[in-house]
Design an enzyme around this catalytic site. Structure first.
Site, PDB file in Angstrom:
ATOM      1  N   SER A   1       0.848  -1.192   0.000  1.00 22.77           N
ATOM      2  CA  SER A   1       0.000   0.000   0.000  1.00 22.77           C
ATOM      3  C   SER A   1       0.879   1.236   0.000  1.00 22.77           C
ATOM      4  O   SER A   1       1.645   1.468   0.942  1.00 22.77           O
ATOM      5  CB  SER A   1      -0.885   0.009   1.249  1.00 22.77           C
ATOM      6  OG  SER A   1      -1.375   1.321   1.452  1.00 22.77           O
TER       7      SER A   1
ATOM      8  N   HIS B   1      -1.360  -1.318  -4.199  1.00 23.00           N
ATOM      9  CA  HIS B   1      -2.612  -0.924  -3.541  1.00 23.00           C
ATOM     10  C   HIS B   1      -2.615   0.591  -3.307  1.00 23.00           C
ATOM     11  O   HIS B   1      -1.682   1.140  -2.722  1.00 23.00           O
ATOM     12  CB  HIS B   1      -2.706  -1.682  -2.218  1.00 23.00           C
ATOM     13  CG  HIS B   1      -4.005  -1.523  -1.494  1.00 23.00           C
ATOM     14  ND1 HIS B   1      -5.129  -2.251  -1.809  1.00 23.00           N
ATOM     15  CD2 HIS B   1      -4.354  -0.730  -0.450  1.00 23.00           C
ATOM     16  CE1 HIS B   1      -6.118  -1.916  -0.982  1.00 23.00           C
ATOM     17  NE2 HIS B   1      -5.678  -0.988  -0.150  1.00 23.00           N
TER      18      HIS B   1
ATOM     19  N   ASP C   1      -4.732   3.720  -1.694  1.00 23.69           N
ATOM     20  CA  ASP C   1      -5.781   4.057  -0.726  1.00 23.69           C
ATOM     21  C   ASP C   1      -6.293   5.470  -0.954  1.00 23.69           C
ATOM     22  O   ASP C   1      -5.595   6.451  -0.722  1.00 23.69           O
ATOM     23  CB  ASP C   1      -5.219   3.946   0.694  1.00 23.69           C
ATOM     24  CG  ASP C   1      -5.034   2.498   1.097  1.00 23.69           C
ATOM     25  OD1 ASP C   1      -6.004   1.734   1.026  1.00 23.69           O
ATOM     26  OD2 ASP C   1      -3.905   2.128   1.478  1.00 23.69           O
TER      27      ASP C   1
ATOM     28  N   MET D   1      -8.855   8.289   0.191  1.00 23.77           N
ATOM     29  CA  MET D   1      -9.674   8.675   1.353  1.00 23.77           C
ATOM     30  C   MET D   1     -10.164  10.109   1.186  1.00 23.77           C
ATOM     31  O   MET D   1      -9.418  10.975   0.718  1.00 23.77           O
ATOM     32  CB  MET D   1      -8.831   8.567   2.630  1.00 23.77           C
ATOM     33  CG  MET D   1      -8.182   7.211   2.829  1.00 23.77           C
ATOM     34  SD  MET D   1      -7.391   7.106   4.438  1.00 23.77           S
ATOM     35  CE  MET D   1      -6.500   5.544   4.259  1.00 23.77           C
TER      36      MET D   1
ATOM     37  N   HIS E   1      -8.470   1.239  -3.775  1.00 26.90           N
ATOM     38  CA  HIS E   1      -9.376   1.036  -2.640  1.00 26.90           C
ATOM     39  C   HIS E   1     -10.020   2.384  -2.319  1.00 26.90           C
ATOM     40  O   HIS E   1      -9.377   3.267  -1.753  1.00 26.90           O
ATOM     41  CB  HIS E   1      -8.539   0.499  -1.464  1.00 26.90           C
ATOM     42  CG  HIS E   1      -9.301   0.350  -0.180  1.00 26.90           C
ATOM     43  ND1 HIS E   1      -8.675   0.102   1.036  1.00 26.90           N
ATOM     44  CD2 HIS E   1     -10.638   0.397   0.095  1.00 26.90           C
ATOM     45  CE1 HIS E   1      -9.584   0.002   1.988  1.00 26.90           C
ATOM     46  NE2 HIS E   1     -10.774   0.188   1.456  1.00 26.90           N
TER      47      HIS E   1
ATOM     48  N   MET F   1     -12.136   4.709  -0.279  1.00 27.69           N
ATOM     49  CA  MET F   1     -12.758   4.942   1.036  1.00 27.69           C
ATOM     50  C   MET F   1     -13.415   6.311   0.965  1.00 27.69           C
ATOM     51  O   MET F   1     -12.966   7.285   1.582  1.00 27.69           O
ATOM     52  CB  MET F   1     -11.694   4.870   2.137  1.00 27.69           C
ATOM     53  CG  MET F   1     -11.255   3.445   2.419  1.00 27.69           C
ATOM     54  SD  MET F   1      -9.634   3.360   3.215  1.00 27.69           S
ATOM     55  CE  MET F   1      -8.586   3.473   1.781  1.00 27.69           C
TER      56      MET F   1
ATOM     57  N   MET G   1     -11.560  -5.792   5.439  1.00 27.80           N
ATOM     58  CA  MET G   1     -10.698  -4.927   6.254  1.00 27.80           C
ATOM     59  C   MET G   1     -10.396  -5.621   7.586  1.00 27.80           C
ATOM     60  O   MET G   1     -11.297  -6.146   8.240  1.00 27.80           O
ATOM     61  CB  MET G   1     -11.389  -3.584   6.536  1.00 27.80           C
ATOM     62  CG  MET G   1     -11.574  -2.680   5.325  1.00 27.80           C
ATOM     63  SD  MET G   1     -10.060  -2.354   4.389  1.00 27.80           S
ATOM     64  CE  MET G   1      -9.045  -1.536   5.632  1.00 27.80           C
TER      65      MET G   1
ATOM     66  N   ASP H   1      -6.671  -6.421   4.428  1.00 26.54           N
ATOM     67  CA  ASP H   1      -6.011  -5.112   4.468  1.00 26.54           C
ATOM     68  C   ASP H   1      -6.050  -4.548   5.879  1.00 26.54           C
ATOM     69  O   ASP H   1      -7.132  -4.324   6.431  1.00 26.54           O
ATOM     70  CB  ASP H   1      -6.766  -4.180   3.493  1.00 26.54           C
ATOM     71  CG  ASP H   1      -6.180  -2.786   3.379  1.00 26.54           C
ATOM     72  OD1 ASP H   1      -5.121  -2.520   3.967  1.00 26.54           O
ATOM     73  OD2 ASP H   1      -6.803  -1.962   2.688  1.00 26.54           O
TER      74      ASP H   1
HETATM   75  C1  DX5 Z   1      -6.184   1.511   5.839  1.00 30.65           C
HETATM   76  C2  DX5 Z   1      -5.783   1.259   4.409  1.00 30.65           C
HETATM   77  C3  DX5 Z   1      -4.680   0.299   4.295  1.00 30.65           C
HETATM   78  C4  DX5 Z   1      -3.376   0.734   4.914  1.00 30.65           C
HETATM   79  C5  DX5 Z   1      -2.712  -0.484   5.464  1.00 30.65           C
HETATM   80  O1  DX5 Z   1      -7.264   2.359   5.863  1.00 30.65           O
HETATM   81  O2  DX5 Z   1      -6.881   0.762   3.672  1.00 30.65           O
HETATM   82  O3  DX5 Z   1      -4.477  -0.123   2.949  1.00 30.65           O
HETATM   83  O4  DX5 Z   1      -2.504   1.372   4.031  1.00 30.65           O
HETATM   84  O5  DX5 Z   1      -1.595  -0.106   6.186  1.00 30.65           O
HETATM   85  P1  DX5 Z   1      -0.875  -1.096   7.205  1.00 30.65           P
HETATM   86  O6  DX5 Z   1      -0.449  -2.309   6.413  1.00 30.65           O
HETATM   87  O7  DX5 Z   1       0.280  -0.292   7.689  1.00 30.65           O
HETATM   88  O8  DX5 Z   1      -1.868  -1.443   8.269  1.00 30.65           O
HETATM   89 ZN    ZN Z   2      -6.480  -0.164   1.667  1.00 29.17          ZN
END
Ligand code: DX5
Ligand code: ZN
Length: 221
Positions: free
Chosen positions: A10, A35, A37, A39, A68, A70, A139, A177
């Site tokens: 990620s 990956h 993320d 947000m 992903h 969010m 998750m 994840d």
């Molecule tokens: C959390 C994200 C993850 C995050 C995971 O909201 O969706 O993808 O980057 O990070 P680690 O592996 O450090 O928990």
């Molecule tokens: Zn993620």
């Protein structure tokens, strides 16, 4: 159950100032997915990045770009992420009001459709969209931040999702994840996960290739 796993670093934990190099490094180290993320500061407390960054990742790699989302109202943005070059676009069941329609739209855009479940959301939430998904993401932390502690209570759900996928006879990835480390990956793989997202466990280490290798070695037990 021992299955070949794919690793999805990620980039949330990468150095954004040298993003292309970071992505190239983990790809060279054998990461199958990258990956990303996304947000929005609304569905989750944090704000990260948008389609422009996905396009930059796309230019930097031939690996699978795994986005992903969010964000609230993901249906408003899936076309922009498809255009930016995502291969997989995953939306949260808690955010997509008309989930099946949004998943079908992602496929209509020529992309693989993913559905994501928060830790407290039961596996039943995806039962009636199995025809429409290529990936289920469970998750193992509450989304929003990297580096959080793995929630063990999600393990029975991962097992139930694996059973649901097997019973369906469909080729659906089961991705997990959050909080994955060499200590926590054996249990999620044993429960049936086959794609492992890792932020801190990869980008928090100076030697990313060694970190990815360590995750694979941990699941081979
Ligand atoms: C959390 C994200 C993850 C995050 C995971 O909201 O969706 O993808 O980057 O990070 P680690 O592996 O450090 O928990
Ligand atoms: Zn993620």
């Amino acid at each position: 159950m021992k299955v070949p796993v794919r690793v999805a670093p990620s980039i949330l934990s990468a150095d954004f100032g040298r993003l292309a190099a970071e992505v190239a490094e983990v790809e060279a180290a054998g990461a199958e997915y990258i990956h990303v993320d996304v947000m929005d500061g609304c569905f989750v407390p944090n704000i990260t990045l948008g389609p422009g960054m996905v396009a930059a990742v796309r230019r930097a790699t031939k690996a699978v770009v795994d986005v992903h989302l969010m964000i609230v109202e993901p249906e408003r943005h899936v076309a922009a992420f498809a255009k930016a070059g995502a291969d997989i676009i995953a939306v949260h069941v808690e955010a997509a009001r008309h989930l099946q329609r949004t998943l079908a739209e992602i496929r209509d855009l020529g992309k693989r459709a993913g559905v994501v479940l928060n830790p407290a959301t039961p596996e039943e939430a995806v039962r009636y969209v199995l025809d429409d998904v290529d990936l289920i993401l469970a998750m193992t932390v509450n989304p929003g931040f990297g580096g959080q502690r793995f929630l063990r209570a999600t393990l029975p759900k991962i097992r139930a999702l694996r059973r649901m996928i097997e019973d369906s006879g469909r080729a659906i990835d089961l991705e997990v994840d959050g909080g994955l480390t060499v200590e926590t990956v054996p249990a999620v793989v044993e429960a049936g996960a086959d794609v492992l997202v890792a932020g801190n466990a990869v980008f928090g280490e100076a030697d990313r290739a060694k970190a990815i290798e360590a995750l694979r070695a941990a699941v081979l037990g």
